[in-house]
Design a protein around this motif. Sequence first.
Motif, PDB file in Angstrom:
ATOM      1  N   LYS A 263       0.836  -1.188   0.000  1.00 14.20           N
ATOM      2  CA  LYS A 263       0.000   0.000   0.000  1.00 14.20           C
ATOM      3  C   LYS A 263       0.879   1.249   0.000  1.00 14.20           C
ATOM      4  CE  LYS A 263      -3.799   2.218   2.538  1.00 14.20           C
ATOM      5  NZ  LYS A 263      -4.734   2.200   1.407  1.00 14.20           N
ATOM      6  N   VAL A 265       1.293   5.187   0.901  1.00 15.91           N
ATOM      7  CA  VAL A 265       0.747   6.230   1.763  1.00 15.91           C
ATOM      8  C   VAL A 265       1.575   7.491   1.591  1.00 15.91           C
ATOM      9  CG1 VAL A 265      -0.141   4.591   3.461  1.00 15.91           C
ATOM     10  CG2 VAL A 265       2.163   5.512   3.741  1.00 15.91           C
ATOM     11  N   ALA A 362      -9.850   7.389  10.703  1.00 15.43           N
ATOM     12  CA  ALA A 362      -9.626   7.196   9.265  1.00 15.43           C
ATOM     13  C   ALA A 362      -8.351   7.899   8.813  1.00 15.43           C
ATOM     14  CB  ALA A 362     -10.824   7.726   8.474  1.00 15.43           C
ATOM     15  N   VAL A 363      -8.029   9.044   9.425  1.00 10.00           N
ATOM     16  CA  VAL A 363      -6.821   9.777   9.062  1.00 10.00           C
ATOM     17  C   VAL A 363      -5.584   8.983   9.482  1.00 10.00           C
ATOM     18  CG1 VAL A 363      -5.490  11.881   9.445  1.00 10.00           C
ATOM     19  CG2 VAL A 363      -7.976  12.001   9.217  1.00 10.00           C
ATOM     20  N   THR A 365      -5.388   5.768   9.926  1.00  6.98           N
ATOM     21  CA  THR A 365      -5.312   4.589   9.057  1.00  6.98           C
ATOM     22  C   THR A 365      -4.696   4.953   7.709  1.00  6.98           C
ATOM     23  OG1 THR A 365      -7.240   3.603  10.124  1.00  6.98           O
ATOM     24  CG2 THR A 365      -6.653   2.767   7.953  1.00  6.98           C
ATOM     25  N   SER A 366      -5.009   6.141   7.189  1.00  9.45           N
ATOM     26  CA  SER A 366      -4.473   6.553   5.889  1.00  9.45           C
ATOM     27  C   SER A 366      -2.963   6.755   5.945  1.00  9.45           C
ATOM     28  CB  SER A 366      -5.152   7.849   5.432  1.00  9.45           C
ATOM     29  OG  SER A 366      -4.716   8.962   6.213  1.00  9.45           O
ATOM     30  N   ILE A 367      -2.438   7.014   7.150  1.00  6.54           N
ATOM     31  CA  ILE A 367      -0.991   7.201   7.311  1.00  6.54           C
ATOM     32  C   ILE A 367      -0.293   5.878   7.597  1.00  6.54           C
ATOM     33  CG2 ILE A 367       0.796   8.266   8.739  1.00  6.54           C
ATOM     34  CD1 ILE A 367      -1.128  10.610   9.173  1.00  6.54           C
ATOM     35  N   ASP A 371      -5.861  -1.153   7.646  1.00  6.56           N
ATOM     36  CA  ASP A 371      -6.743  -0.964   8.807  1.00  6.56           C
ATOM     37  C   ASP A 371      -6.300  -1.953   9.872  1.00  6.56           C
ATOM     38  OD1 ASP A 371      -8.705  -0.244  10.503  1.00  6.56           O
ATOM     39  OD2 ASP A 371     -10.330  -1.235   9.434  1.00  6.56           O
TER      40      ASP A 371
END
Length: 436
Positions: A263, A265, A362-363, A365-367, A371
């Motif tokens: 993934k 990021v 959610a922020v 997790t995006s970094i 999840d």
Amino acid sequence: MAKKVIKLDVGSIYQKEEGGVYFFRYQINGKRKAVSLKTKNKDEAIKQAESLIPVVKATSTEVISAHVQQARNLTNHQKSIPLSEVWGTYTQQPDRARPATVREIFSYQATLQEFVDFVKDPKVELRDVTQAMAEKFSEHLRTTQISVSTHNRKIKRLCRIFQALRPYRNENNPFSSSSLLRREREEQEQNVRRLSFTREQEQKLLEALLDQKYKVMHKPEVRVIYHIGMFTGQRMKDCVLLRWDRINLDMKRIWVKQFKTGKEVTIPIAPKLMEVLLEAQTWKTDEYVCPNVAARYKKVDANGKNTGNNLVNIDVLRVIRWIGLEPSVDVEGRKKKVTMYGFHSLRHSFASHCAVAGVPKAVVTSILGADSEIVDRYYTHIGNEAQEKAILAISGDVGGTKSDRERIEEALGIIRVSKDSPENILQQVKAILEGS
């Protein structure tokens, strides 16, 4: 004499002796025929027999002969192989597992060898391995003082190997049963787990990395790696092998394509991280931000197995010991020590600090990427606070006795007169507005 007969649409299956292999009995041109199905499993026998029914109904004796030959295990695809030759055969299978690292490939081989050693007879045929043998091996693993996750990884590796070698077996995969796996709750009394660093501990780590009395190989680069982990929450490999082409200092952004998940990021560069990255530019020699540690990390042995990652990890743990923390502890029932503090603790700390600061899940997790359970662990406090407020609400005491306007005025007063640090002022204001 057959112990039990199961009638099918055409023909029937039976065992000549209880617990033996099943046979498929049918008639062609008024003549009774029987062929061994090479399995002791009833469901598998029925499945194989039903696949033969269209052939039995066919008029071509050539087709019938070919299928009977295959059922009797005379084709090359079903030739027998001893356990001693399983690994060599497995590595040639098109649907074998394809791990991302050489280390995991060796883990597959080592797990298979562990099973072969347990059987104590490498001449045993692959097709003769039964579920009973798999169950005995699973019970053996329980006595070796390994963790639940390690136990389950070994069983799953063997299941994958036997799955790829199904052309050499007629029976079900002996390692596919869920009963061979251990349950996580078996370790519920084991309270040792990965811990996050506190703010104070993180500060001590950074101070120790500047202290001349402490020595570690490529110390300036190790300091940079600690900053990257602390202010991005990324895993050690992603930090150690971070390249300059993944950093834009003008935009103050870092892009990471995580080795573990694949993934990608993007992360803003914190001011303190910016300072050490600018410092790192002064020793820039190749594509890596920390070239010497990266080269050390990528070292492999004669078999291509990575060994450098352990060397770098040892250096990282040495820094943690500098501030009086012991990375691993002994746990009853485990052969190996259980890790409490490591570089991965910085990832836990990142999630913890974000949760305390009220950053949306959610922020975070995006970094961090996937999840992960790490995020879930540190965001459970939000649910706890909601529960506590619910109890106060039914008690008629939610938020205390101050009105919203009173709390706002008090917070503004703190901002106007306090000479404390901005971080402490922010925490005080947050506590007042939340009524805590």
